[in-house]
Design a protein around this motif. Structure first.
Motif, PDB file in Angstrom:
ATOM      1  N   PRO A 196      21.295  42.737  57.056  1.00 26.60           N
ATOM      2  CA  PRO A 196      21.144  42.891  55.743  1.00 26.60           C
ATOM      3  C   PRO A 196      21.624  44.266  55.046  1.00 26.60           C
ATOM      4  CG  PRO A 196      19.224  41.901  56.903  1.00 26.60           C
ATOM      5  CD  PRO A 196      20.204  42.182  57.873  1.00 26.60           C
ATOM      6  N   ASP A 197      21.499  45.099  56.122  1.00 22.88           N
ATOM      7  CA  ASP A 197      21.901  46.506  55.633  1.00 22.88           C
ATOM      8  C   ASP A 197      23.360  46.823  56.049  1.00 22.88           C
ATOM      9  OD1 ASP A 197      19.261  47.104  54.820  1.00 22.88           O
ATOM     10  OD2 ASP A 197      18.557  47.347  57.159  1.00 22.88           O
ATOM     11  N   ARG A 198      24.081  46.214  57.112  1.00 21.95           N
ATOM     12  CA  ARG A 198      25.249  46.297  57.209  1.00 21.95           C
ATOM     13  C   ARG A 198      26.195  44.982  57.185  1.00 21.95           C
ATOM     14  NH1 ARG A 198      26.066  48.585  63.183  1.00 21.95           N
ATOM     15  NH2 ARG A 198      24.983  50.274  62.123  1.00 21.95           N
ATOM     16  N   VAL A 199      27.554  45.201  56.301  1.00 18.77           N
ATOM     17  CA  VAL A 199      28.283  44.181  56.399  1.00 18.77           C
ATOM     18  C   VAL A 199      29.712  44.777  56.766  1.00 18.77           C
ATOM     19  CG1 VAL A 199      29.671  42.900  54.647  1.00 18.77           C
ATOM     20  CG2 VAL A 199      27.076  42.928  54.552  1.00 18.77           C
ATOM     21  N   ILE A 200      30.463  43.809  57.248  1.00 18.09           N
ATOM     22  CA  ILE A 200      32.108  44.130  57.681  1.00 18.09           C
ATOM     23  C   ILE A 200      32.762  43.196  56.947  1.00 18.09           C
ATOM     24  CG2 ILE A 200      34.002  44.534  59.470  1.00 18.09           C
ATOM     25  CD1 ILE A 200      31.698  45.181  61.541  1.00 18.09           C
ATOM     26  N   ARG A 201      33.627  43.877  56.030  1.00 14.88           N
ATOM     27  CA  ARG A 201      34.323  42.735  55.076  1.00 14.88           C
ATOM     28  C   ARG A 201      35.647  43.670  54.750  1.00 14.88           C
ATOM     29  NH1 ARG A 201      34.268  45.368  50.194  1.00 14.88           N
ATOM     30  NH2 ARG A 201      32.433  46.550  49.553  1.00 14.88           N
ATOM     31  N   THR A 202      36.674  43.081  53.971  1.00 12.51           N
ATOM     32  CA  THR A 202      37.852  43.353  53.477  1.00 12.51           C
ATOM     33  C   THR A 202      37.526  44.222  52.397  1.00 12.51           C
ATOM     34  OG1 THR A 202      38.913  41.465  54.140  1.00 12.51           O
ATOM     35  CG2 THR A 202      40.046  42.729  52.417  1.00 12.51           C
ATOM     36  N   VAL A 203      38.242  45.451  52.454  1.00 10.45           N
ATOM     37  CA  VAL A 203      38.207  46.279  51.210  1.00 10.45           C
ATOM     38  C   VAL A 203      38.861  45.622  49.994  1.00 10.45           C
ATOM     39  CG1 VAL A 203      38.827  48.720  50.342  1.00 10.45           C
ATOM     40  CG2 VAL A 203      38.198  48.177  52.752  1.00 10.45           C
ATOM     41  N   VAL A 210      33.040  49.092  56.543  1.00 11.11           N
ATOM     42  CA  VAL A 210      31.821  48.898  57.013  1.00 11.11           C
ATOM     43  C   VAL A 210      31.065  49.350  55.902  1.00 11.11           C
ATOM     44  CG1 VAL A 210      29.855  49.450  58.653  1.00 11.11           C
ATOM     45  CG2 VAL A 210      31.937  49.221  59.415  1.00 11.11           C
ATOM     46  N   VAL A 211      30.154  48.507  55.285  1.00 11.33           N
ATOM     47  CA  VAL A 211      29.449  48.826  54.141  1.00 11.33           C
ATOM     48  C   VAL A 211      27.864  48.740  54.600  1.00 11.33           C
ATOM     49  CG1 VAL A 211      28.711  47.871  51.832  1.00 11.33           C
ATOM     50  CG2 VAL A 211      31.075  47.609  52.592  1.00 11.33           C
ATOM     51  N   GLU A 212      27.193  49.998  54.165  1.00  8.15           N
ATOM     52  CA  GLU A 212      25.869  49.869  54.454  1.00  8.15           C
ATOM     53  C   GLU A 212      25.302  50.553  53.500  1.00  8.15           C
ATOM     54  OE1 GLU A 212      24.623  51.198  58.925  1.00  8.15           O
ATOM     55  OE2 GLU A 212      24.379  53.061  57.859  1.00  8.15           O
ATOM     56  N   ALA A 213      24.135  50.054  52.989  1.00  7.60           N
ATOM     57  CA  ALA A 213      23.351  50.418  51.914  1.00  7.60           C
ATOM     58  C   ALA A 213      24.341  50.539  50.607  1.00  7.60           C
ATOM     59  CB  ALA A 213      22.518  51.742  52.226  1.00  7.60           C
ATOM     60  N   GLY A 214      25.238  49.704  50.452  1.00  7.86           N
ATOM     61  CA  GLY A 214      26.001  49.590  49.460  1.00  7.86           C
ATOM     62  C   GLY A 214      27.095  50.649  49.544  1.00  7.86           C
ATOM     63  N   ARG A 215      27.446  51.194  50.441  1.00  6.38           N
ATOM     64  CA  ARG A 215      28.634  52.275  50.460  1.00  6.38           C
ATOM     65  C   ARG A 215      29.336  52.113  51.648  1.00  6.38           C
ATOM     66  NH1 ARG A 215      27.375  57.172  52.878  1.00  6.38           N
ATOM     67  NH2 ARG A 215      29.246  58.427  52.389  1.00  6.38           N
ATOM     68  N   ILE A 216      30.689  52.282  51.492  1.00  3.69           N
ATOM     69  CA  ILE A 216      31.602  52.333  52.490  1.00  3.69           C
ATOM     70  C   ILE A 216      31.613  53.486  53.532  1.00  3.69           C
ATOM     71  CG2 ILE A 216      34.167  52.354  53.112  1.00  3.69           C
ATOM     72  CD1 ILE A 216      34.739  50.718  50.366  1.00  3.69           C
TER      73      ILE A 216
END
Length: 164
Positions: A8-15, A64-70
């Protein structure tokens, strides 16, 4: 699988192309850590370079996006004049404030997973010769350094991707 590295706090995705300013800022912050005399000003328009990387049909930029920030990013594609089963990791950066928190390892694992799914057999990269921290990280991920010529600014490294 990549889902194993998402929380829920971390996502790996395409920029996304709209995030280019965030990518440029993270790139500059990370590069500053391995240039003891300051980042060289060589006239590169990093905003334009990153926009190109984000829109290349033959490349990919993950973040990597964590807490809404790259807080981490990786850019890769097949290098010019290379075999189709080779991929080059052109950029790999983690926000220095997030080092040693597992972000780089998770992002690297996502890259390897994608490379293998795409049928890549070899990955290559160049790392600044003074960036010993990054070299250590890559070695821990299984990358093998190639011979370096005296006076070179970068060390080439190679990762075999066939099998686990």
């Amino acid at each position: 699988m990549i889902n194993d590295r998402v929380s829920p706090d971390r996502v790996i995705r395409t920029v996304l192309p709209a995030e280019v300013a965030d990518v440029v800022a993270l790139h500059a912050l990370a590069r500053a850590t391995y240039y003891p005399d300051g980042v060289p000003q060589d006239g590169t328009d990093w905003s334009a370079s990153w926009r190109t990387a984000l829109t290349r049909p033959d490349g990919r930029v993950l973040c990597v996006v964590e807490a809404g920030r790259i807080v981490g990013l990786a850019s890769f594609r097949t290098p010019e004049d290379a075999a189709a089963d080779t991929v080059k990791l052109f950029q790999f950066h983690v926000d220095p404030g997030h080092w040693r928190a597992g972000l780089g390892t998770a992002l690297h694992a996502a890259c390897v997973e994608e490379w293998r799914a795409d049928g890549r057999r070899t990955a290559v990269l160049d790392v600044h010769v003074d960036n010993l921290r990054a070299q250590g990280f890559y070695r821990r991920q299984g990358w093998i350094p190639e011979p370096v010529e005296p006076g070179a600014h970068h060390l080439g490294m190679r990762l075999a991707l066939a099998g686990e």
